[in-house]
Design a protein around this motif. Structure first.
Motif, PDB file in Angstrom:
ATOM      1  N   LEU A 152      51.360 -10.092 -50.077  1.00  0.00           N
ATOM      2  CA  LEU A 152      50.698 -11.370 -50.298  1.00  0.00           C
ATOM      3  C   LEU A 152      51.601 -12.187 -51.206  1.00  0.00           C
ATOM      4  CD1 LEU A 152      46.923 -10.508 -50.858  1.00  0.00           C
ATOM      5  CD2 LEU A 152      48.086 -11.218 -48.762  1.00  0.00           C
ATOM      6  N   HIS A 153      51.749 -13.465 -50.892  1.00  0.00           N
ATOM      7  CA  HIS A 153      52.698 -14.330 -51.598  1.00  0.00           C
ATOM      8  C   HIS A 153      51.966 -15.384 -52.431  1.00  0.00           C
ATOM      9  CE1 HIS A 153      56.257 -12.705 -49.578  1.00  0.00           C
ATOM     10  NE2 HIS A 153      55.483 -12.601 -48.501  1.00  0.00           N
ATOM     11  N   GLN A 154      52.746 -16.195 -53.086  1.00  0.00           N
ATOM     12  CA  GLN A 154      52.163 -17.197 -53.984  1.00  0.00           C
ATOM     13  C   GLN A 154      51.159 -18.111 -53.292  1.00  0.00           C
ATOM     14  OE1 GLN A 154      54.762 -18.688 -57.038  1.00  0.00           O
ATOM     15  NE2 GLN A 154      53.927 -20.735 -56.868  1.00  0.00           N
ATOM     16  N   PHE A 179      45.565  -8.699 -54.066  1.00  0.00           N
ATOM     17  CA  PHE A 179      46.988  -8.646 -54.391  1.00  0.00           C
ATOM     18  C   PHE A 179      47.371  -7.252 -54.884  1.00  0.00           C
ATOM     19  CE2 PHE A 179      46.799 -13.168 -54.024  1.00  0.00           C
ATOM     20  CZ  PHE A 179      48.115 -13.605 -53.830  1.00  0.00           C
ATOM     21  N   VAL A 180      46.515  -6.662 -55.700  1.00  0.00           N
ATOM     22  CA  VAL A 180      46.777  -5.311 -56.185  1.00  0.00           C
ATOM     23  C   VAL A 180      46.778  -4.322 -55.015  1.00  0.00           C
ATOM     24  CG1 VAL A 180      45.919  -3.437 -57.638  1.00  0.00           C
ATOM     25  CG2 VAL A 180      45.854  -5.798 -58.480  1.00  0.00           C
ATOM     26  N   ASP A 181      45.808  -4.461 -54.110  1.00  0.00           N
ATOM     27  CA  ASP A 181      45.712  -3.559 -52.964  1.00  0.00           C
ATOM     28  C   ASP A 181      46.976  -3.628 -52.095  1.00  0.00           C
ATOM     29  OD1 ASP A 181      43.158  -2.954 -53.822  1.00  0.00           O
ATOM     30  OD2 ASP A 181      42.173  -4.299 -52.393  1.00  0.00           O
ATOM     31  N   SER A 231      60.898 -10.510 -55.346  1.00  0.00           N
ATOM     32  CA  SER A 231      60.973 -11.965 -55.450  1.00  0.00           C
ATOM     33  C   SER A 231      61.481 -12.391 -56.819  1.00  0.00           C
ATOM     34  CB  SER A 231      59.582 -12.568 -55.211  1.00  0.00           C
ATOM     35  OG  SER A 231      59.567 -13.941 -55.517  1.00  0.00           O
ATOM     36  N   THR A 232      62.307 -13.417 -56.834  1.00  0.00           N
ATOM     37  CA  THR A 232      62.725 -14.012 -58.113  1.00  0.00           C
ATOM     38  C   THR A 232      61.552 -14.651 -58.831  1.00  0.00           C
ATOM     39  OG1 THR A 232      63.387 -16.000 -56.902  1.00  0.00           O
ATOM     40  CG2 THR A 232      65.129 -14.422 -57.439  1.00  0.00           C
ATOM     41  N   SER A 233      60.454 -14.880 -58.122  1.00  0.00           N
ATOM     42  CA  SER A 233      59.281 -15.510 -58.740  1.00  0.00           C
ATOM     43  C   SER A 233      58.776 -14.715 -59.938  1.00  0.00           C
ATOM     44  CB  SER A 233      58.166 -15.661 -57.703  1.00  0.00           C
ATOM     45  OG  SER A 233      57.015 -16.245 -58.264  1.00  0.00           O
ATOM     46  N   LEU A 234      58.910 -13.395 -59.889  1.00  0.00           N
ATOM     47  CA  LEU A 234      58.394 -12.579 -60.993  1.00  0.00           C
ATOM     48  C   LEU A 234      59.198 -12.771 -62.277  1.00  0.00           C
ATOM     49  CD1 LEU A 234      60.328  -9.862 -61.591  1.00  0.00           C
ATOM     50  CD2 LEU A 234      59.425  -9.220 -59.357  1.00  0.00           C
ATOM     51  N   MET A 235      60.362 -13.427 -62.170  1.00  0.00           N
ATOM     52  CA  MET A 235      61.212 -13.675 -63.331  1.00  0.00           C
ATOM     53  C   MET A 235      60.899 -15.004 -64.003  1.00  0.00           C
ATOM     54  SD  MET A 235      64.734 -12.490 -61.425  1.00  0.00           S
ATOM     55  CE  MET A 235      65.727 -12.159 -62.867  1.00  0.00           C
ATOM     56  N   ILE A 236      60.023 -15.786 -63.373  1.00  0.00           N
ATOM     57  CA  ILE A 236      59.771 -17.146 -63.854  1.00  0.00           C
ATOM     58  C   ILE A 236      58.516 -17.173 -64.719  1.00  0.00           C
ATOM     59  CG2 ILE A 236      59.452 -19.554 -63.189  1.00  0.00           C
ATOM     60  CD1 ILE A 236      62.182 -18.227 -62.491  1.00  0.00           C
ATOM     61  N   SER A 237      58.739 -17.301 -66.013  1.00  0.00           N
ATOM     62  CA  SER A 237      57.646 -17.414 -66.967  1.00  0.00           C
ATOM     63  C   SER A 237      57.081 -18.822 -66.941  1.00  0.00           C
ATOM     64  CB  SER A 237      58.156 -17.104 -68.374  1.00  0.00           C
ATOM     65  OG  SER A 237      59.123 -18.073 -68.756  1.00  0.00           O
ATOM     66  N   ALA A 238      55.999 -19.022 -67.649  1.00  0.00           N
ATOM     67  CA  ALA A 238      55.427 -20.369 -67.760  1.00  0.00           C
ATOM     68  C   ALA A 238      56.428 -21.326 -68.387  1.00  0.00           C
ATOM     69  CB  ALA A 238      54.140 -20.321 -68.571  1.00  0.00           C
ATOM     70  N   ALA A 239      57.194 -20.834 -69.362  1.00  0.00           N
ATOM     71  CA  ALA A 239      58.169 -21.693 -70.037  1.00  0.00           C
ATOM     72  C   ALA A 239      59.257 -22.161 -69.076  1.00  0.00           C
ATOM     73  CB  ALA A 239      58.785 -20.943 -71.216  1.00  0.00           C
ATOM     74  N   ALA A 272      53.042 -10.728 -61.100  1.00  0.00           N
ATOM     75  CA  ALA A 272      52.641  -9.517 -61.822  1.00  0.00           C
ATOM     76  C   ALA A 272      52.594  -8.307 -60.889  1.00  0.00           C
ATOM     77  CB  ALA A 272      51.278  -9.728 -62.474  1.00  0.00           C
ATOM     78  N   THR A 273      52.103  -8.492 -59.672  1.00  0.00           N
ATOM     79  CA  THR A 273      52.005  -7.361 -58.752  1.00  0.00           C
ATOM     80  C   THR A 273      53.365  -6.996 -58.156  1.00  0.00           C
ATOM     81  OG1 THR A 273      51.285  -8.904 -56.994  1.00  0.00           O
ATOM     82  CG2 THR A 273      49.567  -7.674 -58.177  1.00  0.00           C
ATOM     83  N   LYS A 274      54.227  -7.962 -57.948  1.00  0.00           N
ATOM     84  CA  LYS A 274      55.565  -7.623 -57.463  1.00  0.00           C
ATOM     85  C   LYS A 274      56.339  -6.846 -58.522  1.00  0.00           C
ATOM     86  CE  LYS A 274      57.073  -8.667 -53.923  1.00  0.00           C
ATOM     87  NZ  LYS A 274      56.989  -7.946 -52.609  1.00  0.00           N
TER      88      LYS A 274
END
Length: 323
Positions: A68-70, A81-83, A109-117, A144-146
């Motif tokens: 499952l993606h963003q 998402f956890v499942d 995914s590089t998305s997991l490296m992107i913090s809110a900041a 978080a799940t990735k």
């Protein structure tokens, strides 16, 4: 090899399966939606289905591309998402170990490296993002799940010696950006700009998985950012944040004119740069399409080297809508 490919009907799967078959592999595709390379219909978190796949098809290797993606955040609760992203990954890893599978490639995914900041563009310089970035602070359930799934991959490698390669791919989706209304540029213009710092083509994403499958036993365990090679250096980070168009013109003097012919706009500011240098040095993979290649296409007025399809719907989403 008999390769279990999850997500075989999806955007990555439809590009990757033919490459694997051209190498002589037998692709055992699994997806919730039918497709030309999908042999098993069902969800990846159906443990019985996964066990049967290993048992009935003598699986030698796994490429786990489904997730499952963003965009799915608006469609599914966090538990789903956890499942799909975490529990199903653990199930695949455990079945792979039980079946004495030779190698396992995980699409992250590089998305997991992107913090809110980073997402909000805080700071006076562009964030330089490679495998050393820490601490990781995913900003949503997808990231978080990735990240949790990546850590399970590492755990199973450490405990059982399963060869695992994790590919943190940057953007290669065909659909419109979810922030298009904020960016204010056409989809093709946005994707062209992103080839500078946060995108690759679907063809290159598929090729990266093909290389990872071949190299996994030699690597043992590896984690790599996969993105088009950036022309920028770390020393450009502050200037990219303040005046990206000037920096780009310094590297590519005719870029402003080539963009103007299309009615496109160069980015005014770039807030992050993905550095895929480790993949080139260790995995032996470099994307074929980069920003320089894009400019060559614009000079010749050839078709664009990436896909843009605002109407694209993932198999997961289509399955939900049709269900």
């Amino acid at each position: 090899m008999n390769v279990l490919l999850t997500g075989s009907s999806g955007w990555l799967g439809r590009h990757l399966a033919p490459l694997l078959e051209s190498d002589g592999h037998r692709v055992v595709g699994l997806d919730v939606a039918p497709g030309p390379h999908t042999m098993l219909l069902g969800s990846v978190d159906d443990r019985d289905l996964i066990a049967r796949a290993f048992r009935d098809h003598a699986i030698d290797a796994v490429i786990h591309g489904v997730a499952l993606h963003q965009p799915d955040i608006a469609r599914y609760p966090k538990q789903r998402f956890v499942d799909v992203n975490v529990s199903a990954t653990l199930g695949l890893l455990e079945e792979a170990v039980a079946a004495k599978v030779d190698r396992f490639v995980f699409t992250s995914s590089t998305s997991l490296m992107i913090s809110a900041a980073i997402r909000e563009g805080r700071g006076e310089a562009a964030a330089w993002i490679d495998e050393t970035l820490a601490p990781l602070a995913p900003r949503n359930i997808y990231g978080a799940t990735k990240l949790a799934a990546e850590r399970l991959c590492r755990l199973i490698h450490d405990e059982h010696g399963l060869s695992v390669v994790i590919l943190r791919t940057s953007r290669f989706f065909p659909e419109e950006d979810d922030q298009a209304h904020v960016i204010g540029l056409s989809g093709p213009n946005t994707k062209a700009n992103e080839l500078l710092h946060r995108r690759l083509t679907a063809q290159d994403a598929a090729e990266a998985h093909r290389v990872a499958l071949a190299r996994a036993p030699d690597i043992g365990f590896g984690l790599f950012v996969i993105s088009a090679p950036t022309p920028f250096a770390r020393a450009d980070a502050a200037a990219l944040k303040q005046d990206a168009a000037r920096v780009i013109a310094g590297y590519f003097p005719d870029a402003p004119e080539l963009y103007a012919r299309r009615g496109w706009t160069l980015p005014r500011s770039i807030d992050r740069v993905y550095d895929a240098g480790l993949a080139e040095r260790v995995l032996g993979f470099r994307c074929r399409t980069d920003f320089s290649g894009l400019l060559d296409v614009l000079r010749r007025d050839d078709p664009l080297p990436f896909s843009h399809d605002p109407g694209y719907v993932s198999p997961q989403a289509a399955s939900r809508m049709n269900g």
